[in-house]
Design an enzyme around this catalytic site. Sequence first.
Site, PDB file in Angstrom:
ATOM      1  N   GLU A 173       0.817  -1.211   0.000  1.00  0.00           N
ATOM      2  CA  GLU A 173       0.000   0.000   0.000  1.00  0.00           C
ATOM      3  C   GLU A 173       0.864   1.281   0.000  1.00  0.00           C
ATOM      4  OE1 GLU A 173      -3.104   0.535  -0.414  1.00  0.00           O
ATOM      5  OE2 GLU A 173      -3.169   2.645   0.233  1.00  0.00           O
ATOM      6  N   GLU A 198      15.552 -12.721   7.880  1.00  0.00           N
ATOM      7  CA  GLU A 198      14.836 -12.195   6.705  1.00  0.00           C
ATOM      8  C   GLU A 198      15.844 -11.671   5.682  1.00  0.00           C
ATOM      9  OE1 GLU A 198      11.027  -9.405   6.395  1.00  0.00           O
ATOM     10  OE2 GLU A 198      12.845  -8.218   6.640  1.00  0.00           O
TER      11      GLU A 198
HETATM   12  P1  0O2 Z   1      13.333  -2.263  10.069  1.00  0.00           P
HETATM   13  O1  0O2 Z   1      14.452  -2.941  10.717  1.00  0.00           O
HETATM   14  O2  0O2 Z   1      13.014  -0.944  10.666  1.00  0.00           O
HETATM   15  O3  0O2 Z   1      13.441  -2.235   8.586  1.00  0.00           O
HETATM   16  P2  0O2 Z   1       5.283  -5.247   8.952  1.00  0.00           P
HETATM   17  O4  0O2 Z   1       6.523  -4.769   9.656  1.00  0.00           O
HETATM   18  O5  0O2 Z   1       4.223  -5.765   9.851  1.00  0.00           O
HETATM   19  O6  0O2 Z   1       4.808  -4.249   7.927  1.00  0.00           O
HETATM   20  P3  0O2 Z   1       6.106  -7.935   8.408  1.00  0.00           P
HETATM   21  O7  0O2 Z   1       4.900  -8.787   8.287  1.00  0.00           O
HETATM   22  O8  0O2 Z   1       6.936  -8.043   9.651  1.00  0.00           O
HETATM   23  O9  0O2 Z   1       5.729  -6.433   8.055  1.00  0.00           O
HETATM   24  O10 0O2 Z   1       7.061  -8.349   7.298  1.00  0.00           O
HETATM   25  P4  0O2 Z   1       7.338  -7.709   5.911  1.00  0.00           P
HETATM   26  O11 0O2 Z   1       6.371  -6.669   5.551  1.00  0.00           O
HETATM   27  O12 0O2 Z   1       7.536  -8.841   4.984  1.00  0.00           O
HETATM   28  O13 0O2 Z   1       8.754  -7.086   6.166  1.00  0.00           O
HETATM   29  C1  0O2 Z   1       8.986  -6.111   7.109  1.00  0.00           C
HETATM   30  C2  0O2 Z   1      10.203  -5.320   6.691  1.00  0.00           C
HETATM   31  O14 0O2 Z   1      10.113  -4.996   5.299  1.00  0.00           O
HETATM   32  C3  0O2 Z   1      10.269  -4.004   7.396  1.00  0.00           C
HETATM   33  O15 0O2 Z   1      10.992  -4.151   8.580  1.00  0.00           O
HETATM   34  C4  0O2 Z   1      11.004  -3.126   6.418  1.00  0.00           C
HETATM   35  O16 0O2 Z   1      12.388  -3.356   6.457  1.00  0.00           O
HETATM   36  C5  0O2 Z   1      10.457  -3.631   5.108  1.00  0.00           C
HETATM   37  N1  0O2 Z   1       9.228  -2.916   4.757  1.00  0.00           N
HETATM   38  C6  0O2 Z   1       7.989  -3.421   4.676  1.00  0.00           C
HETATM   39  N2  0O2 Z   1       7.115  -2.490   4.296  1.00  0.00           N
HETATM   40  C7  0O2 Z   1       7.803  -1.347   4.130  1.00  0.00           C
HETATM   41  C8  0O2 Z   1       7.439  -0.014   3.733  1.00  0.00           C
HETATM   42  O17 0O2 Z   1       6.277   0.312   3.474  1.00  0.00           O
HETATM   43  N3  0O2 Z   1       8.451   0.887   3.659  1.00  0.00           N
HETATM   44  C9  0O2 Z   1       9.740   0.566   3.955  1.00  0.00           C
HETATM   45  N4  0O2 Z   1      10.654   1.518   3.841  1.00  0.00           N
HETATM   46  N5  0O2 Z   1      10.097  -0.673   4.342  1.00  0.00           N
HETATM   47  C10 0O2 Z   1       9.153  -1.615   4.427  1.00  0.00           C
HETATM   48  P5  0O2 Z   1      10.689  -3.263   9.835  1.00  0.00           P
HETATM   49  O18 0O2 Z   1       9.912  -4.015  10.829  1.00  0.00           O
HETATM   50  O19 0O2 Z   1      10.164  -1.950   9.418  1.00  0.00           O
HETATM   51  O20 0O2 Z   1      12.104  -3.170  10.452  1.00  0.00           O
END
Ligand code: 0O2
Length: 260
Positions: free
Chosen positions: A116, A142
């Site tokens: 999104e 990951e």
């Molecule tokens: P960090 O270390 O700050 O990067 P969720 O966190 O709930 O959205 P989920 O289910 O844990 O997602 O897993 P997903 O979406 O497969 O992967 C999460 C990680 O993907 C995030 O880690 C980000 O690194 C990246 N990511 C996912 N969506 C976005 C986004 O909209 N923008 C950016 N810049 N990165 C995204 P974290 O938790 O943010 O940790």
Amino acid sequence: MMIFYWEKILIPYEQAVEELKVKFKGIRNEYRRLDEYSPIEFVTGRVKAISSILDKARRRNVPLERVEEEIEDIAGIRIMCQLVDDIEKVVELIRSRDGKDLRIVEERDYITNIKESGYRSYHIIIKYKVHTVFGEKEILAEIQIRTLAMNFWATIEHSLNYKFSRNIPEDVKERLKNAAEAAFLLDQEMSEIKDEITDAQEIFQLKSSLIVDILKKIQNLYFTGKIKEIEGIQERFLVLQEHGSVAELRRFSKELDEML
Ligand code: 0O2
Ligand code: 0O2
């Protein structure tokens, strides 16, 4: 006490990140040493900060004793590629190691299914075994695979999210989505440019080998004594060599076959 406890938990994650970085950088170095194009441009990795782990656990209602099973990106590896097509190659490389030095738990394709926010990347969750002084431990990690353009967008969007404590104003969100679209177009354009260069190289090689062939045939004509035709042929050859298409060169080559 709490911090000390977490620091101990994170030791195998630090080990895993270091090992995985060495492995993926090793793949890149192997390509470079062979003077071949590497689908991996560069690799980074990090262990999630304790405060971020606790934040994520709170946001998702994960009890502390379930954090290691539920939070999959405590160990995170990021692989950057030049072009979108390289991502599939890297994914294949990782799949080929499934059941060997790692186990794939899940793949999330945010390139086909753009988030999104506008976020694009390919995520692979793996299980990875590390050996510590306390014995073996299999941890979750990951791997994020993305192009330089996807990384550019995600890096800036991530730092803005941090700055606005995940409450980016609606109008800014909209502009970020537009910026994501621009990054997508940039990736497309770069792939097309690369394809065009590859095509041009292939045509060049094809023409070169046709020209070598034709020269051999002209030489054979000389030996068969068909001197009369030679002059005209040489003139046509000089023109075709400069301006002829692959098809024209092929036709000319066939004509020479018939004469021979
Ligand atoms: P960090 O270390 O700050 O990067 P969720 O966190 O709930 O959205 P989920 O289910 O844990 O997602 O897993 P997903 O979406 O497969 O992967 C999460 C990680 O993907 C995030 O880690 C980000 O690194 C990246 N990511 C996912 N969506 C976005 C986004 O909209 N923008 C950016 N810049 N990165 C995204 P974290 O938790 O943010 O940790
Ligand atoms: P090389 O041979 O210079 O490429 P480290 O533990 O230092 O090896 P770490 O902690 O992940 O790795 O460091 P960091 O700062 O996250 O960056 C990892 C590698 O990615 C570093 O190279 C950076 O130079 C490289 N890097 C970061 N951003 C870019 C970029 O925009 N383009 C390119 N080509 N490389 C980038 P190394 O590990 O020192 O190895």
